[in-house]
Write an enzyme that holds these catalytic residues in place. Structure first.
Site, PDB file in Angstrom:
ATOM      1  N   GLU A 156       0.846  -1.198   0.000  1.00 47.47           N
ATOM      2  CA  GLU A 156       0.000   0.000   0.000  1.00 47.47           C
ATOM      3  C   GLU A 156       0.881   1.248   0.000  1.00 47.47           C
ATOM      4  O   GLU A 156       1.889   1.303   0.712  1.00 47.47           O
ATOM      5  CB  GLU A 156      -0.911  -0.037   1.232  1.00 47.47           C
ATOM      6  N   GLY A 187     -15.927   5.786  -2.358  1.00 49.97           N
ATOM      7  CA  GLY A 187     -15.175   6.164  -1.159  1.00 49.97           C
ATOM      8  C   GLY A 187     -14.841   4.992  -0.254  1.00 49.97           C
ATOM      9  O   GLY A 187     -14.552   5.166   0.921  1.00 49.97           O
ATOM     10  N   SER A 202     -11.609   1.755  -5.461  1.00 47.40           N
ATOM     11  CA  SER A 202     -11.273   2.367  -6.756  1.00 47.40           C
ATOM     12  C   SER A 202     -12.430   2.514  -7.726  1.00 47.40           C
ATOM     13  O   SER A 202     -12.338   2.136  -8.905  1.00 47.40           O
ATOM     14  CB  SER A 202     -10.163   1.577  -7.449  1.00 47.40           C
ATOM     15  N   GLU A 238      -6.749  11.340 -13.342  1.00 47.62           N
ATOM     16  CA  GLU A 238      -6.722  11.675 -11.902  1.00 47.62           C
ATOM     17  C   GLU A 238      -5.783  12.850 -11.649  1.00 47.62           C
ATOM     18  O   GLU A 238      -6.120  13.783 -10.920  1.00 47.62           O
ATOM     19  CB  GLU A 238      -6.223  10.484 -11.075  1.00 47.62           C
ATOM     20  N   ASP A 275      -4.478   1.254  -9.348  1.00 48.08           N
ATOM     21  CA  ASP A 275      -5.927   1.065  -9.489  1.00 48.08           C
ATOM     22  C   ASP A 275      -6.323   0.886 -10.952  1.00 48.08           C
ATOM     23  O   ASP A 275      -7.087  -0.022 -11.301  1.00 48.08           O
ATOM     24  CB  ASP A 275      -6.689   2.262  -8.912  1.00 48.08           C
TER      25      ASP A 275
HETATM   26  C1  GLA Z   1      -5.134   4.974  -3.972  1.00 48.20           C
HETATM   27  C2  GLA Z   1      -4.338   5.342  -5.225  1.00 48.20           C
HETATM   28  C3  GLA Z   1      -3.366   4.246  -5.615  1.00 48.20           C
HETATM   29  C4  GLA Z   1      -2.510   3.811  -4.426  1.00 48.20           C
HETATM   30  C5  GLA Z   1      -3.383   3.552  -3.189  1.00 48.20           C
HETATM   31  C6  GLA Z   1      -2.555   3.297  -1.962  1.00 48.20           C
HETATM   32  O1  GLA Z   1      -5.969   3.894  -4.238  1.00 48.20           O
HETATM   33  O2  GLA Z   1      -5.196   5.612  -6.299  1.00 48.20           O
HETATM   34  O3  GLA Z   1      -2.556   4.664  -6.685  1.00 48.20           O
HETATM   35  O4  GLA Z   1      -1.498   4.732  -4.161  1.00 48.20           O
HETATM   36  O5  GLA Z   1      -4.252   4.633  -2.914  1.00 48.20           O
HETATM   37  O6  GLA Z   1      -1.815   2.132  -2.107  1.00 48.20           O
END
Ligand code: GLA
Length: 381
Positions: A32, A118, A122, A156, A168
């Site tokens: 993460e 949220g 994703s 994004e 994502d």
């Molecule tokens: C969000 C971002 C990803 C990643 C995660 C954390 O989902 O969109 O790119 O950085 O947070 O791992």
């Protein structure tokens, strides 16, 4: 999700039939906040997705879009600014494609989805990938899935304002039924890892809260990491991103970087190592070690990266008390879900206790999703 409802709505609004496309949300087993540091991640697409019905409308650049879940219509040209906030995603994808040489003409569309918003699953990447895939197919633009993932990510960055990594959108574009994706976020080399943990289940518990302006906090974390990497680079020019750094290198700059940036970088370096150890454990079907790494990841995200919250920490504690094998917050943070690797025989008791305790404490009913690892972006016939 019933695609027929979407098709019916399309017909009612625009008087003709469109093509249907879909792209999913994702889970991430571990790794993460490593993607934008050039590290590794282990996501998988899920059986919750965004869907669109779409068709060229013969105009040079008028886009008519209907968000079925919100019962909202927006109409804009490619030189306008969309009125609705969700319009930015569609508009952004079109523009990122145009920047890469594509010709986009006017189209009509209807979209909807069942990726909870949220929740750290994703939904926005799913929307970007759905439209990216659809436009690419409909106009024969010739982008490959790598480029479609980058188009979503750039949307994004440039239209939504979140400086996210590639995880994502990559998972949404490349998902494969039954497999996680081990992705090197720098080279974009990837490998499918079949994931069928016999005797275990993967379950998500959604806190149903979203705290703080997650996008600005997210961008701040990224800045901290880049800052720390730039200090290390002074002594080790080969360090482009934190992925290249070791703990010893970070310690060398302890008096130069802020205590906060140090702590953020420490988490990332540890998390990249943890991700490697988890993959190694997976090759041995050693789910006890995988679970241990998930708990360690949560502690790091909570105490060093500081992207957790009371609700996520609570659900993580309940998991530990119930003897769940692995549990951690998932995604960007400040709310959303925990991901839990739980022995099948404990599953029902755990879910019952977690939902009851959570509701008693926070007066919100958490949502529960059993994870099904599914395919990525595609056209539905
Ligand atoms: C969000 C971002 C990803 C990643 C995660 C954390 O989902 O969109 O790119 O950085 O947070 O791992």
């Amino acid at each position: 999700m019933n695609a027929q409802l979407l098709k019916d709505k399309f017909k009612a609004l625009y008087g003709s039939e469109g093509s249907v496309y879909t792209s999913p949300g994702r889970i991430n087993l571990i790794g993460e906040h490593t993607d934008y540091n050039g590290g590794f991640v282990l996501p998988g697409a899920i059986d919750k997705a965004m869907y669109c019905v779409i068709k060229p409308n013969g105009t040079p650049d008028r886009i008519k879009a209907y968000a079925m879940d919100l019962s909202e219509m927006d109409e804009f040209g490619l030189d306008d600014i969309p009125i609705k906030h969700w319009g930015k995603y569609i508009f952004g994808v079109c523009h990122e494609m145009m920047k890469r040489g594509a010709t986009i003409k006017g189209f009509d569309c209807v979209f909807a989805g069942d990726v909870p918003l949220g929740a750290g699953m994703s939904s926005s990447a799913a929307l970007e990938s759905c439209f990216g895939f659809a436009l690419n197919d409909m106009y024969n633009l010739g982008f490959d899935r790598f480029e479609l993932a980058k188009i979503g990510q750039a949307t994004e960055h440039n239209y939504v304002g979140v400086k996210c990594g590639i995880m994502d959108q990559f998972a949404s574009c490349f998902g494969k039924n039954g497999s996680l994706i081990k992705l090197d976020c720098r080279s974009l080399d990837y490998e499918y890892i079949p994931f069928n943990p016999k005797g275990y289940r993967l379950v998500l518990l959604n806190t149903c809260v979203a705290h703080e302006l997650a996008s600005s906090a997210y961008n701040k974390r990224r800045e901290s990491c880049e800052n720390a990497a730039s200090y290390i680079r002074k002594y080790h020019p080969e360090v482009e991103l934190l992925r290249d750094a070791t703990m010893d290198m970070l310690k060398e700059v302890v008096n130069e970087v802020s205590a906060e940036d140090f702590m953020r970088a420490e988490f990332v370096i540890e998390e990249i190592a943890r991700m490697g150890e988890t993959c190694e454990a997976l090759t041995r079907d050693d789910f006890e070690t995988v679970g241990k790494k998930m708990y360690e990841c949560h502690i790091g995200l909570s105490r060093k990266y500081e992207v957790s919250c009371e609700e996520l920490d609570f659900l993580n504690d309940v998991a530990r008390q119930c003897g769940v094998t692995g549990s951690r917050m998932m995604g960007g943070g400040f709310g959303g879900c925990t991901i839990n690797l739980v022995k099948s025989e404990l599953h029902d008791d755990f879910v019952k206790r977690a939902t009851e305790d959570y509701e008693r404490k926070f007066r919100i009913k958490p949502k529960v999703y059993d994870v099904v690892i599914s395919d990525g972006a595609r056209k539905l016939e």
